[in-house]
Design a protein around this motif. Structure first.
Motif, short mmCIF file in Angstrom:
data_model
loop_
_atom_site.label_atom_id
_atom_site.label_comp_id
_atom_site.label_asym_id
_atom_site.label_seq_id
_atom_site.Cartn_x
_atom_site.Cartn_y
_atom_site.Cartn_z
N TYR A 1 12.74 -28.75 6.13
CA TYR A 1 13.46 -30.02 6.22
C TYR A 1 13.19 -30.91 5.01
O TYR A 1 14.05 -31.70 4.63
N PHE A 2 12.03 -30.78 4.40
CA PHE A 2 11.72 -31.60 3.24
C PHE A 2 12.51 -31.14 2.02
O PHE A 2 12.93 -31.95 1.19
N SER B 1 15.93 -32.43 2.57
CA SER B 1 16.00 -33.86 2.26
C SER B 1 16.15 -34.10 0.75
O SER B 1 16.84 -35.04 0.34
N ILE C 1 13.79 -36.21 7.53
CA ILE C 1 12.35 -36.18 7.28
C ILE C 1 11.57 -36.38 8.58
O ILE C 1 10.60 -35.67 8.84
#
Length: 95
Positions: free
Chosen positions: A66-67, A70, A55
């Motif tokens: 990237y979120f 995650s 994050i």
């Protein structure tokens, strides 16, 4: 006078450093843990630290993928922790 971007850069560096130190401590607990429960908890903490690092990296680079990554890490971490715990407690994952 410093700008808000410089404060954000400093905050990202501090957050990444704190997560890296937490990851190192979790690895130490994984190796030295006196019981299997401590080792499972250390693995779960390592997943959470890796999640935080992903994050922070996403915030630093400004990329939204990237979120989503995650979220996948969080789901896999939860399922693997539950499966490992069930295996240690019962000797079988699927009943």
């Amino acid at each position: 006078m410093t700008s808000a971007v410089e404060f954000l850069d400093i905050a990202i560096i501090v957050a990444f450093t704190a997560l890296a130190i937490g990851q190192i401590f979790s690895m130490i607990r994984l190796i030295l843990g006196p019981s299997m429960g401590d080792r499972i908890l250390a693995l779960d903490t390592m997943v959470i630290n890796a999640l935080g690092m992903v994050i922070v990296l996403g915030i630093r680079q400004g990329v939204q993928i990237y979120f989503e990554v995650s979220l996948l890490i969080a789901m896999l971490g939860f399922v693997s922790t539950v499966a490992l715990t069930r295996f240690v407690l019962r000797g079988d994952i699927i009943e």
